[in-house]
Design a protein around this motif. Structure first.
Motif, short mmCIF file in Angstrom:
data_model
loop_
_atom_site.label_atom_id
_atom_site.label_comp_id
_atom_site.label_asym_id
_atom_site.label_seq_id
_atom_site.Cartn_x
_atom_site.Cartn_y
_atom_site.Cartn_z
N LEU A 116 0.83 -1.21 0.00
CA LEU A 116 0.00 0.00 0.00
C LEU A 116 0.86 1.25 0.00
O LEU A 116 0.50 2.26 -0.62
CB LEU A 116 -0.93 0.00 1.21
CG LEU A 116 -1.91 -1.18 1.32
CD1 LEU A 116 -2.86 -0.96 2.49
CD2 LEU A 116 -2.70 -1.35 0.03
N GLN A 166 -8.10 -0.46 2.99
CA GLN A 166 -7.21 0.58 2.47
C GLN A 166 -6.91 0.35 0.99
O GLN A 166 -6.83 1.30 0.21
CB GLN A 166 -5.91 0.61 3.27
CG GLN A 166 -6.07 1.08 4.71
CD GLN A 166 -4.75 1.01 5.45
OE1 GLN A 166 -3.81 1.72 5.11
NE2 GLN A 166 -4.67 0.16 6.45
N ARG A 167 -6.74 -0.91 0.60
CA ARG A 167 -6.47 -1.22 -0.80
C ARG A 167 -7.62 -0.77 -1.68
O ARG A 167 -7.43 -0.18 -2.75
CB ARG A 167 -6.24 -2.72 -0.97
CG ARG A 167 -6.03 -3.16 -2.41
CD ARG A 167 -5.99 -4.67 -2.52
NE ARG A 167 -7.16 -5.26 -1.91
CZ ARG A 167 -7.23 -6.55 -1.57
NH1 ARG A 167 -6.19 -7.34 -1.74
NH2 ARG A 167 -8.34 -7.04 -1.04
#
Length: 414
Positions: A116, A166-167
């Protein structure tokens, strides 16, 4: 089964069974069957693998899918919506947080924080390139990054639910950038496809604040760009109401500014002015805990929105005052923004009959625009030249025309 569908015919032409094609495309056989029957179409992120499975380019695949949709007359998620109004169902899905289009839990995906971090660094580089040079130079790199690296991350297991969330949000931000660049390059339909994918990801993750931002700021501005002020007003107003206090003050300020822009385009001056004051109040409330994706929206950017409002309302002196603040507060590396604001400033001087001032500022706009590959900058400079056309006999106007022809010929139509 519709064996005569263009997709089925192409599959057989390359010697694939439905199982073979589905496996190569990374989907199950039932999904492939729905595509062949015209009950659905692949999402933008799936197109490269489907094209590879069928041994054709993404462009040819897009034409094939459009042909299949026309023959079956069955709606599905399209990578190339025909008009802004086709996005209404998608916006309504977002407002109700209906789960559409996100990655399946069964395929949830081992991606780490290091992965990330790489995505964040690449997005920062792409955004800076876009601000400085416009979309033309980097748009291909951004779309390739999405369709290759980010799609690869989507196929791998996530180390934790937080990483998966989050991805998805970073992918949504990348799709937002790709959509914005498509607008800059004069490709509104491609913009719609990327904005749709970004909004679907916010639905899947439940991030209502970012979904509100996408609906109002990205889709709302796209609607304004396409001359659909009523649609922009409806979308931005719905986003403002749906976001509530879940969105940060700066996010609500940006959304409120779009509602003001739509009202100004519709010549509702009192409401537009009220909303601009509300946006300023909200922006003053913002603190250090604002999400990073709204960090660009400063008082200088709000001044830009206000200038566009007052220009649409036919108040050039007031627009000029806002543009002075906008240009004074935006960084020198924001070349595209400076080009657009300088062109708008020149337009306000033309509206006031001040040709010398218009030509002086217009020259600055041309200089900025020539440093970018921005289609919108070329369009704005072209509008300035068009407004000055009746005054071609005036020496400063001729000089501006000649200068533009030398350094930015795409803006010269005659």
């Amino acid at each position: 089964m519709n064996d005569s569908s263009p997709l089925a015919m192409r599959r057989r032409a390359v010697g694939h069974s439905q199982d073979d094609a589905a496996r190569a495309a990374g989907v199950d056989r039932r999904t492939w069957g729905r595509w062949e029957r015209g009950e659905a179409t692949p999402y933008p992120r799936q197109l490269p693998r489907v094209a590879t499975a069928l041994k054709i380019s993404v462009e040819k695949l897009d034409a094939l899918l459009n042909s299949a949709a026309d023959s079956s007359r069955s709606p599905g998620p399209s990578s190339n919506p025909s008009s802004l109004h086709d996005l209404d169902d998608m916006v309504n899905d977002w407002i109700g947080l209906s789960p559409t289009g996100g990655p399946s839990p069964g395929r949830a995906l081992r991606v780490t924080e290091e992965d990330l971090g790489m995505v964040r660094q690449m997005l920062a580089v792409f955004r800076q390139l876009d601000h400085t040079y416009g979309a033309r130079q980097s748009a291909g790199q951004v779309t390739d990054f999405i369709e290759r690296q980010l799609n690869d991350l989507q196929q791998r297991p996530a180390a934790s639910p937080s990483i998966a969330h989050q991805r998805a949000m970073l992918t949504a931000e990348a799709c937002e950038l790709a959509g914005y660049q498509a607008v800059d390059n004069g490709r509104p339909q491609q913009a719609q496809a990327y904005y749709q994918r970004a909004l679907n990801l916010t639905v899947a993750t439940g991030d209502h604040a970012y979904g509100a931002y996408l609906t109002a700021v990205n889709l709302g501005h796209l609607a304004l760009h396409c001359g659909e002020a009523e649609l922009a007003l409806r979308w931005a107003s719905a986003a403002l109401a749906a976001a509530g206090t879940a969105a940060s003050p700066a996010t609500r300020a940006a959304i409120t500014a779009v509602v003001a822009r739509a009202n100004a385009r519709l010549q509702r001056e009192d409401e537009a002015t009220r909303l601009l004051l509300e946006a300023e109040r909200l922006l003053d409330e913002g603190g250090s805990d604002e999400p990073p994706w709204i960090g660009y929206f400063t008082h200088a950017y709000l001044a830009d929105e206000a200038a566009h409002c007052f220009h649409d309302l036919g108040r050039p002196p007031t627009a000029r005052g806002q543009l002075v603040d906008a240009l004074g507060g935006v960084g020198t590396d924001r070349v595209r923004r400076r080009a657009i604001d300088a062109a708008l400033l020149a337009s306000t001087w033309i509206a006031s009959g001040e040709l010398d001032q218009a030509c002086a500022v217009g020259t600055e706009a041309v200089e900025y625009a020539a440093r970018t590959g921005s289609g919108r900058c070329v369009e704005r400079v072209g509008a300035v030249l068009g407004a000055l056309g009746p005054h071609s006999g005036y020496a400063p106007v001729r000089e501006l025309q000649e200068f533009t022809r030398a350094v930015l010929p795409a803006a010269v139509t005659g």
